[in-house]
Design an enzyme around this catalytic site. Structure first.
Site, PDB file in Angstrom:
ATOM      1  N   SER A  74      12.778  -0.159  25.429  1.00 25.40           N
ATOM      2  CA  SER A  74      13.608   0.111  26.603  1.00 25.40           C
ATOM      3  C   SER A  74      14.682  -0.956  26.725  1.00 25.40           C
ATOM      4  O   SER A  74      14.494  -2.094  26.292  1.00 25.40           O
ATOM      5  CB  SER A  74      12.742   0.146  27.868  1.00 25.40           C
ATOM      6  OG  SER A  74      13.473   0.624  28.980  1.00 25.40           O
ATOM      7  N   ASP A  75      15.807  -0.575  27.322  1.00 27.41           N
ATOM      8  CA  ASP A  75      16.888  -1.528  27.555  1.00 27.41           C
ATOM      9  C   ASP A  75      17.630  -1.136  28.828  1.00 27.41           C
ATOM     10  O   ASP A  75      17.896   0.052  29.055  1.00 27.41           O
ATOM     11  CB  ASP A  75      17.860  -1.553  26.378  1.00 27.41           C
ATOM     12  CG  ASP A  75      18.838  -2.706  26.488  1.00 27.41           C
ATOM     13  OD1 ASP A  75      18.439  -3.841  26.162  1.00 27.41           O
ATOM     14  OD2 ASP A  75      19.984  -2.486  26.915  1.00 27.41           O
ATOM     15  N   THR A  76      17.940  -2.132  29.647  1.00 26.35           N
ATOM     16  CA  THR A  76      18.592  -1.888  30.934  1.00 26.35           C
ATOM     17  C   THR A  76      19.888  -2.680  31.027  1.00 26.35           C
ATOM     18  O   THR A  76      19.915  -3.868  30.692  1.00 26.35           O
ATOM     19  CB  THR A  76      17.661  -2.301  32.097  1.00 26.35           C
ATOM     20  OG1 THR A  76      16.458  -1.543  32.033  1.00 26.35           O
ATOM     21  CG2 THR A  76      18.334  -2.062  33.447  1.00 26.35           C
ATOM     22  N   GLY A 111      17.852   2.872  28.963  1.00 29.58           N
ATOM     23  CA  GLY A 111      17.435   3.703  27.849  1.00 29.58           C
ATOM     24  C   GLY A 111      15.963   3.475  27.565  1.00 29.58           C
ATOM     25  O   GLY A 111      15.450   2.367  27.749  1.00 29.58           O
TER      26      GLY A 111
END
Length: 202
Positions: A74-76, A111
């Protein structure tokens, strides 16, 4: 229960304590193996695309050594006026970020990806977040708690930062760093569904 009904292990490809907390809240057992990848932007890459690509690359990187696990990446990122606000490098920059967000709406793009057995599935959540109006003293007091220093946009919605977020449109957990419902929907594409505290064949 047969071996084919035994769910695969879950691996979180992130060192984020917020993401670990959210998976833990589901009652699922998991291991943590943070992915070390190049997070630079590619030419012409838009922020939402960037967030989803990094989520995929994190999941794929760890899946290379854990091929039969459900690997979660995950990436923010935080975006305002087309500019990406990453993790602040120091307290002064954190205060500047918060002042920029003060009294305004911004977008959080998170994501998420699942990789297993040489395959990867991914998705993206986009959330509108509105800050209440803050003066510099309030921003400095928040930064002094230390909470903003490891977070994109210099705030966390679940901690002291809950006092500065006036409202959101979208997935609260995506703002925390992991869109839980979308993650579970991606896991279903691999033949497993959430059975409240465990994964079951489905």
């Amino acid at each position: 229960m047969t071996d084919t009904d035994t769910p695969p292990p879950i691996v979180l490809a992130s060192q984020s304590p917020r993401r670990a907390e959210l998976i833990g809240r589901l009652g699922l057992e998991f291991e943590v193996f943070p992915a070390d990848i190049d997070e630079s932007y590619r030419d012409g890459e838009m922020p939402p695309e960037h967030a989803e690509r990094l989520a995929r690359e994190k999941a794929e990187t760890i899946a290379a050594t854990h091929p039969h696990a459900l690997v979660v990446g995950s990436d923010t990122i935080v975006v305002i006026d087309g500019a990406v606000l990453g993790k602040p490098r120091d307290r002064e920059q954190a205060v500047d970020m918060l002042m920029r967000l003060s009294g305004r709406d911004h977008e959080v793009c998170t994501g998420v990806a699942i990789a297993m057995d040489g395959r990867v599935e991914s998705g993206l959540e986009r959330v509108r977040v509105r800050f209440r109006t803050l003066d510099r003293e309030a921003c400095e007091a928040y930064v002094a708690t230390g909470e903003p220093m490891d977070k994109a946009g210099a705030y966390g919605i679940q901690g002291f930062g809950s006092a500065i977020v006036e409202g959101i449109e979208g997935d609260y957990f995506a703002v925390m760093g992991l869109p839980v419902v979308r993650m579970l929907a991606l896991i279903e594409r691999f033949g497993w569904r959430y059975g409240f505290g465990r994964l079951v064949r489905g």
